[in-house]
Design an enzyme around this catalytic site. Structure first.
Site, PDB file in Angstrom:
ATOM      1  N   GLU A 141      -5.101  -8.820   0.359  1.00 59.56           N
ATOM      2  CA  GLU A 141      -5.714  -8.578   1.676  1.00 59.56           C
ATOM      3  C   GLU A 141      -7.202  -8.380   1.466  1.00 59.56           C
ATOM      4  O   GLU A 141      -7.623  -7.735   0.508  1.00 59.56           O
ATOM      5  CB  GLU A 141      -5.193  -7.301   2.360  1.00 59.56           C
ATOM      6  CG  GLU A 141      -3.829  -7.408   2.964  1.00 59.56           C
ATOM      7  CD  GLU A 141      -3.426  -6.140   3.733  1.00 59.56           C
ATOM      8  OE1 GLU A 141      -4.311  -5.415   4.255  1.00 59.56           O
ATOM      9  OE2 GLU A 141      -2.212  -5.879   3.794  1.00 59.56           O
ATOM     10  N   GLU A 168       0.805  -1.222   0.000  1.00 55.02           N
ATOM     11  CA  GLU A 168       0.000   0.000   0.000  1.00 55.02           C
ATOM     12  C   GLU A 168       0.843   1.280   0.000  1.00 55.02           C
ATOM     13  O   GLU A 168       0.803   2.066   0.945  1.00 55.02           O
ATOM     14  CB  GLU A 168      -0.965  -0.006   1.190  1.00 55.02           C
ATOM     15  CG  GLU A 168      -1.928  -1.183   1.149  1.00 55.02           C
ATOM     16  CD  GLU A 168      -3.023  -1.106   2.213  1.00 55.02           C
ATOM     17  OE1 GLU A 168      -2.946  -0.234   3.084  1.00 55.02           O
ATOM     18  OE2 GLU A 168      -3.952  -1.925   2.148  1.00 55.02           O
TER      19      GLU A 168
HETATM   20  C1  BGP Z   1      -4.411  -2.441   5.334  1.00 54.51           C
HETATM   21  C2  BGP Z   1      -3.012  -2.650   5.833  1.00 54.51           C
HETATM   22  C3  BGP Z   1      -2.876  -3.595   6.961  1.00 54.51           C
HETATM   23  C4  BGP Z   1      -4.057  -3.687   7.907  1.00 54.51           C
HETATM   24  C5  BGP Z   1      -5.397  -3.572   7.200  1.00 54.51           C
HETATM   25  C6  BGP Z   1      -6.586  -3.404   8.107  1.00 54.51           C
HETATM   26  O1  BGP Z   1      -4.554  -1.156   4.869  1.00 54.51           O
HETATM   27  O2  BGP Z   1      -2.155  -3.110   4.823  1.00 54.51           O
HETATM   28  O3  BGP Z   1      -1.667  -3.317   7.601  1.00 54.51           O
HETATM   29  O4  BGP Z   1      -3.872  -2.958   9.018  1.00 54.51           O
HETATM   30  O5  BGP Z   1      -5.409  -2.521   6.281  1.00 54.51           O
HETATM   31  O6  BGP Z   1      -6.773  -2.066   8.442  1.00 54.51           O
HETATM   32  P1  BGP Z   1      -6.798  -1.543   9.925  1.00 54.51           P
HETATM   33  O7  BGP Z   1      -5.708  -2.245  10.645  1.00 54.51           O
HETATM   34  O8  BGP Z   1      -6.525  -0.083   9.834  1.00 54.51           O
HETATM   35  O9  BGP Z   1      -8.143  -1.833  10.460  1.00 54.51           O
END
Ligand code: BGP
Length: 468
Positions: free
Chosen positions: A369, A167
């Site tokens: 993801e 990201e």
């Molecule tokens: C993505 C990231 C992760 C993870 C996920 C969930 O953007 O790559 O690192 O954290 O989001 O989001 P969050 O943890 O902010 O709820």
């Protein structure tokens, strides 16, 4: 939608995680301070329940168990990241203890029958480099290329699947544009400068990878990619020309910027022109064109949580003098995950897949993801103590998988699915507030791993490739 209930037999399931959100051991194995440690040290109150970066989800002590759990769930791969602040010392030289740490970690994955996919950067710059200018500095961009080359030399015979960044759009936005994350800058032009620095760093790392592969340092069958949270852009029904313009720039900065980079080795000229018209000039040097041309990858990771809905902004400049190209559009039919404040829109995955098929037909990709984070998972438990999450986690994953299956049936080159946070993990300043896992991490019992109700379901799906 019509039923698309099966995924190809060679489609892979796996887990997505990151070093800074799982490892813990923040001062062991020669690890130096990174930006998350620095922010935690400065203001622990900024983190949910005052849980800072230090412990991750304690994976360092649970690695055998965790990879064993992935395997039992039917996951054949797991993507994590090497922490720059662990592999390299404060002179950006290899830290042998850090190298041993990762050799051991990857070996544990393989012993469990799980292939480690390795990403090199997940929002976790060593602090001393941020102090030298971070991604705005060429010195830091080049330091990243040195770190990447070192990682390729150290693990080149071990690892087949590499990624330069997770990201790359998030740090420019969260740290430099919206000022939500340390160092809390709100400067649009600086955010784009950071974005450009990361872009160059990516291209330099791919170049180092190709060189290492030609020299036999990296395995012949290894591949390199980039992972981004591409956000399919939407606007209101019957949009005005200005709404479509907002879509163009949102899409341009978040999606096309990276897609052009990784497929053509260029950046979208219309975006660069619009930025320049608003006084935002990237620090481009004549030799950069050559560097960018090296940024073409072998495949791509698509992190998908929510779409982007935008409309024409009510103002063209904000109170700080930053240009404004779009503002959020609230779709009246949106279904929300209230815990995270993100819209749930499974069809976005299909729309992205169709865009890929049309505009970048040769590029293979996977969903790197996807997941749903619910505050404390409502802490509802069955008689055996397992968290009852199936009622919301199963439909979320099922719907996304069905849209993936349909996209594949229609020719999309989507090769696999990694669920985010298969085992609950530390989520930046939300810490352990929103739980994503099929497996609970019980903070009251020394980070004990306890499968949730949904674990049975995903395990059946991953083993059979039937979307039950
Ligand atoms: C993505 C990231 C992760 C993870 C996920 C969930 O953007 O790559 O690192 O954290 O989001 O989001 P969050 O943890 O902010 O709820």
């Amino acid at each position: 939608m019509t039923e698309h209930d099966a995924l190809p037999q060679d489609f892979f399931f796996g887990a997505a995680l990151s070093g800074p959100q799982t490892e813990g051991a923040w001062q062991s194995y020669g690890k130096i301070e990174n930006v998350w440690d620095t922010w935690s040290n400065l203001d622990l109150g900024a983190f949910h329940n005052r849980v800072g970066s230090y412990g991750g989800n304690d994976m360092t002590r649970h690695a055998d168990e965790d990879f064993g759990l992935f395997a039992r769930l039917g996951f054949s791969s797991a993507r994590t990241s090497i922490q720059w602040s662990r592999l390299m010392d404060e002179n950006n030289q290899l830290n042998p203890e850090g190298a041993k740490y990762y050799h051991r970690l990857f070996a544990k994955a393989r012993q469990a029958g799980v292939e480690p996919f390795v990403n090199l950067y997940h929002f976790d710059m060593p602090t001393y480099l941020l102090r030298r200018g971070g991604w705005e500095s060429r010195e830091v961009v080049e330091a990243y290329a040195t770190y990447a080359a070192c990682a390729f030399a150290e693990f080149g015979q071990e690892i087949e699947r590499w990624f330069t960044f997770n990201e790359p759009i998030v740090e420019p936005e969260a740290r430099y544009e919206e000022g939500r994350w340390y160092p809390f800058v709100k400067d649009y032009a600086r955010a784009r400068k950071v974005q450009y620095g990361i872009t160059l760093a990516h291209a330099l790392a791919v170049d180092a990878f190709r060189t290492a592969q030609q020299a036999g340092v990296v395995r012949e069958d290894a591949r390199i990619g980039l992972i981004n949270c591409f956000t399919p852009p939407y606007t209101r029904e019957n949009p005005t020309a200005a709404d479509l313009e907002a879509v163009r720039m949102t899409d341009g900065i978040n999606n096309r910027w990276w897609l052009d980079l990784v497929t053509k080795g260029t950046l979208p000229q219309d975006v660069i022109n619009t930025l320049a018209e608003h006084g935002v000039r990237l620090p481009m040097r004549a030799s950069d064109e050559q560097i960018l041309s090296r940024g073409v990858v072998d495949w791509l990771g698509f992190n998908y949580y929510h779409p982007a809905r935008v409309q024409a902004p009510g103002r063209s400049v904000d109170e700080l003098g930053n240009p404004v190209f779009a503002e959020p559009y609230v779709w009246p039919d949106a279904v929300m995950n209230e815990s995270r404040g993100w819209e749930i829109y499974p069809k976005g995955i299909y729309d992205f897949a169709m865009t890929m098929r049309r505009d970048y037909p040769d590029l293979e990709w996977f969903v790197s993801e996807n997941g749903i984070g619910i505050e404390e998972d409502h802490s509802e438990r069955d008689e055996s103590g397992r968290i009852r999450d199936a009622a919301y986690r199963v439909p979320f994953v099922r719907d996304h998988l069905r849209w993936i299956a349909r996209a594949i049936d229609e020719g999309a080159k989507c090769r696999g699915y990694h669920y985010w946070g298969v085992i609950d993990c530390w989520s930046w300043n939300n810490a352990f507030k929103n739980r994503y896992g099929f497996v609970e991490v019980d903070l009251a019992h020394d980070y004990a791993r306890v499968p949730k109700e949904s674990a049975d379901w995903i395990s059946r799906v991953a083993h059979t490739h039937q979307i039950l």
